[in-house]
Write an enzyme that holds these catalytic residues in place. Structure first.
Site, short mmCIF file in Angstrom:
data_model
loop_
_atom_site.label_atom_id
_atom_site.label_comp_id
_atom_site.label_asym_id
_atom_site.label_seq_id
_atom_site.Cartn_x
_atom_site.Cartn_y
_atom_site.Cartn_z
N SER A 1 34.86 40.94 26.75
CA SER A 1 35.48 42.07 27.39
C SER A 1 34.89 43.60 26.86
CB SER A 1 36.99 42.16 27.38
OG SER A 1 37.40 40.87 27.84
N LYS B 1 38.15 43.27 34.66
CA LYS B 1 38.75 42.73 33.54
C LYS B 1 39.50 43.89 32.91
CE LYS B 1 40.23 40.45 30.23
NZ LYS B 1 39.15 39.92 28.98
N LYS C 1 41.57 47.39 21.97
CA LYS C 1 40.56 47.82 22.24
C LYS C 1 40.30 48.06 23.86
CE LYS C 1 37.75 44.58 22.92
NZ LYS C 1 37.38 44.02 24.19
#
Length: 351
Positions: free
Chosen positions: A155, A230, A298
């Protein structure tokens, strides 16, 4: 995985592609996704196999998996179970040894892992990690054979995905950004949701491999689109976890039978996979990681940055991002993201 390991002497001597710039001048995700990208010109070495699927028949593709962490290792094991020849590399060699004990092979470097692979899957934590294992003389792009599929299941930032896809095509590879959702259990059970960006013909070629690790697999657009979807997924999940945390703190404050409460809530409009998978963890105060807060931190940074670049507001996402950052800053980054409950409980003066 912060860096790639030195290539073996048998690695390809083909010079690496130009290192893509990932600096502040990169176009925003909105720029890349507001209009469809024209199909890239096929590299001469891959033209004849461009539409050739990675079949699940007698002669199966050989697969390299770079990154054998919480998600990467069970994905690699499921590929072995599906009958593929799988070679794995991980910065911590014990993870590669675990793959070898489950029927795969361990490689001592990225270059060794990818040199004979038909398909390369990268599953590492962040944008710099993907860049580290793909670029440079020891990386994927310099050592993979022309025509190989490169599937990045990490990701990362959508703009980085676009730039690395361009570099991969220059190296003669077929790139797909294919981040996954479903957590550790989804990876173990091979029921991941996979959102895929890239050329449609490459998506079709990758279907047998993706079917071995996932259940819901959707081509969502050109390169970078998978990472954009995502990011949206991580926004929805974070807000849902925070809402569930607040609901359980509220229920406990009134002495409600929380097991019964979650059962009935799960059967109505409030029901969700977040409630199903994270509710009991909160009740049990069990925050063993399935997906670590540090990684969700993150991801929420990706969301808030990309939203700013696109000129859209994500007020709930921004608020939850701050709560997650607070937990990470105080040392709770190794907890499961359901650990948001801890901070919510503490802010309410509870244990």
């Amino acid at each position: 995985m912060s860096s790639a390991t030195t290539a073996t002497s048998g690695s390809s001597t083909r010079p690496p592609p130009p290192r893509p710039s990932l600096g502040p001048s990169a176009p925003s995700p909105a720029d890349h996704l507001s209009k469809r990208q024209p199909p890239p010109q096929a590299h001469p070495a891959q033209a004849s196999r461009r539409r050739e699927p990675m079949t699940n028949a007698e002669n199966k593709a050989s697969i390299a998996v770079i990154g054998l962490g919480i998600m990467g290792l069970p994905m690699a094991v499921n590929l072995v179970k599906a009958g593929y020849a799988v070679t794995g590399y991980n910065r911590s060699p014990e993870k590669a040894a675990k793959l070898a004990s489950d029927g795969g092979k361990a490689a001592a470097s990225v270059a060794e892992a990818v040199k004979d692979a038909d398909v390369i899957i990268t599953m590492v934590p962040d944008s710099p990690d993907v860049e580290a294992v793909t670029t440079g003389e020891d990386g994927v792009f310099a050592n993979a054979k022309p025509g190989a599929l490169w599937i990045d299941a990490s990701s990362i930032r959508p703009d980085v995905a676009v730039r690395l896809a361009e570099a991969a095509r220059t190296a003669g590879l077929r790139p797909l950004d294919a981040p996954v959702s479903g957590g550790e259990q989804g990876a173990i059970d091979a029921v991941l949701s996979i959102m895929v960006g890239g050329a449609h013909e490459d998506f079709e070629a990758a279907q047998p491999i993706l079917n071995a690790v996932g259940k819901t697999i959707v081509h969502v657009g050109p390169s970078g689109s998978g990472q954009t979807v995502k990011a949206a997924n991580q926004l929805i999940v974070a807000v849902n976890i925070q809402a569930l945390s607040e609901a359980i703190v509220f229920l406990e404050a009134y002495g409600v039978d929380t097991d019964a409460a979650l059962k009935v809530l799960g059967g109505g409009l409030a029901g969700s996979k977040v409630l199903d998978q994270k509710g009991q963890k909160m009740l049990d105060r069990n925050f063993d990681p399935g997906f670590r807060l540090a990684l969700h931190n993150k991801d929420l940074g990706i969301v808030t940055s990309a939203a700013r670049e696109a000129g859209v507001v994500v007020p709930l996402g921004a608020a939850v991002a701050q709560l997650v950052s607070a937990l990470v800053a105080r040392g709770d980054g190794g907890l499961d993201h359901s650990g948001l409950f801890k901070l919510t409980n503490e802010l309410s003066g509870k244990n």
